[in-house]
Design a protein around this motif. Sequence first.
Motif, PDB file in Angstrom:
ATOM      1  N   VAL A  88       0.728  -1.113  -0.145  1.00  0.00           N
ATOM      2  CA  VAL A  88      -0.084   0.147  -0.166  1.00  0.00           C
ATOM      3  C   VAL A  88       1.067   1.272  -0.005  1.00  0.00           C
ATOM      4  O   VAL A  88       1.749   1.441   0.701  1.00  0.00           O
ATOM      5  N   ALA A  89       0.765   2.271  -0.997  1.00  0.00           N
ATOM      6  CA  ALA A  89       1.314   3.336  -0.912  1.00  0.00           C
ATOM      7  C   ALA A  89       0.639   4.317  -0.049  1.00  0.00           C
ATOM      8  O   ALA A  89      -0.570   4.847  -0.481  1.00  0.00           O
ATOM      9  N   TYR A  90       1.067   5.034   0.689  1.00  0.00           N
ATOM     10  CA  TYR A  90       0.420   6.116   1.727  1.00  0.00           C
ATOM     11  C   TYR A  90       0.631   7.529   1.438  1.00  0.00           C
ATOM     12  O   TYR A  90       0.145   8.355   1.786  1.00  0.00           O
ATOM     13  N   GLY A  91       1.690   7.510   0.361  1.00  0.00           N
ATOM     14  CA  GLY A  91       2.006   8.878  -0.124  1.00  0.00           C
ATOM     15  C   GLY A  91       1.271   9.235  -1.299  1.00  0.00           C
ATOM     16  O   GLY A  91       0.917   8.617  -2.208  1.00  0.00           O
ATOM     17  N   HIS A  92       0.803  10.792  -1.098  1.00  0.00           N
ATOM     18  CA  HIS A  92      -0.093  11.049  -2.385  1.00  0.00           C
ATOM     19  C   HIS A  92       0.357  12.658  -2.291  1.00  0.00           C
ATOM     20  O   HIS A  92       0.601  13.232  -1.295  1.00  0.00           O
ATOM     21  N   GLY A  93       0.096  13.359  -3.744  1.00  0.00           N
ATOM     22  CA  GLY A  93       0.468  14.754  -3.562  1.00  0.00           C
ATOM     23  C   GLY A  93       0.408  15.320  -5.147  1.00  0.00           C
ATOM     24  O   GLY A  93       0.077  14.530  -5.948  1.00  0.00           O
ATOM     25  N   TYR A  94       0.495  16.553  -5.143  1.00  0.00           N
ATOM     26  CA  TYR A  94       0.196  17.329  -6.480  1.00  0.00           C
ATOM     27  C   TYR A  94       1.094  18.514  -6.515  1.00  0.00           C
ATOM     28  O   TYR A  94       1.628  18.722  -5.470  1.00  0.00           O
ATOM     29  N   THR A  95       1.116  18.969  -7.540  1.00  0.00           N
ATOM     30  CA  THR A  95       2.323  20.082  -7.789  1.00  0.00           C
ATOM     31  C   THR A  95       1.379  21.400  -8.011  1.00  0.00           C
ATOM     32  O   THR A  95       0.392  21.485  -8.360  1.00  0.00           O
ATOM     33  N   ASN A  96       1.998  22.457  -6.996  1.00  0.00           N
ATOM     34  CA  ASN A  96       1.156  23.781  -6.815  1.00  0.00           C
ATOM     35  C   ASN A  96       2.025  24.821  -7.756  1.00  0.00           C
ATOM     36  O   ASN A  96       1.185  25.712  -8.280  1.00  0.00           O
ATOM     37  N   SER A  97       3.279  24.654  -8.036  1.00  0.00           N
ATOM     38  CA  SER A  97       3.823  25.630  -9.034  1.00  0.00           C
ATOM     39  C   SER A  97       4.902  24.684  -9.783  1.00  0.00           C
ATOM     40  O   SER A  97       5.711  24.337  -8.929  1.00  0.00           O
ATOM     41  N   PRO A  98       4.732  24.872 -10.954  1.00  0.00           N
ATOM     42  CA  PRO A  98       3.666  25.372 -11.773  1.00  0.00           C
ATOM     43  C   PRO A  98       2.468  24.643 -11.699  1.00  0.00           C
ATOM     44  O   PRO A  98       2.682  23.270 -11.506  1.00  0.00           O
ATOM     45  N   ILE A  99       1.508  25.091 -11.224  1.00  0.00           N
ATOM     46  CA  ILE A  99       0.089  24.307 -10.908  1.00  0.00           C
ATOM     47  C   ILE A  99      -0.183  23.324 -12.002  1.00  0.00           C
ATOM     48  O   ILE A  99      -0.074  23.308 -13.176  1.00  0.00           O
ATOM     49  N   SER A 100      -0.403  22.039 -11.491  1.00  0.00           N
ATOM     50  CA  SER A 100      -0.884  20.951 -12.323  1.00  0.00           C
ATOM     51  C   SER A 100      -2.096  21.104 -12.892  1.00  0.00           C
ATOM     52  O   SER A 100      -3.112  21.692 -12.219  1.00  0.00           O
TER      53      SER A 100
END
Length: 213
Positions: free
Chosen positions: A29-41
């Motif tokens: 199980v992968a517990y890491g999650h995320g997104y880019t703010n800059s440059p915004i995705s």
Amino acid sequence: MPRTRKLSLAAVAAGALALTASTTLSVPVAYGHGYTNSPISRAKLCANTTVKNCGAIQWEPQSTEGPKGFPGAGPADGKLCSAGLQQFDELNDQRGGAWPATQLTSGANYAFKWHLTAQHATTDFKYYVTKQGWNQGAALSRSALDLTPFLTVPMGGARPAADITHNGRLPSRSGRHMILAVWTIADTGNAFYQCSDVQFASSISKTGTDFGF
């Protein structure tokens, strides 16, 4: 009920519980999650409702998780922005160039920012950009990208902070492009993929404009 019957049922129940626990523990199980703010995705633009008709990604911009090993492995061409997940296929649609683009200065220093909703042991973060003259009408593919990352941030298995910044130099480009950011997890078979639309100029008043956090 005879005592031997009770013990037999108890043993069966215990065995079933042990089997369930064993099966659960064996699933990575992968517990890491995320997104880019800059440059915004694209994913975050959808979550911000800056872009409409995005489907399921609007509720979970942090979940573009697919196989790691890019560019030799990973999601299929044309499915890179969705990490190969059908439920996020709207991210692969170029929309005729209608995605908002962050304004960047060619060759300038830039602060790349991620927000991680959960931290995970990390191999590295890598950033790729499209080639000059790439086909802007087609879904992003390996042939459209310079497959040598212009920025690599090694982590050696460490867990990053919830909000992280990677400072690096932008490649030399002009016009509209896409940046693919890849966050590779150290102890699972997966990575997270984030696509950002950008517009390079030789000189502008700001090195980047975000559309919200």
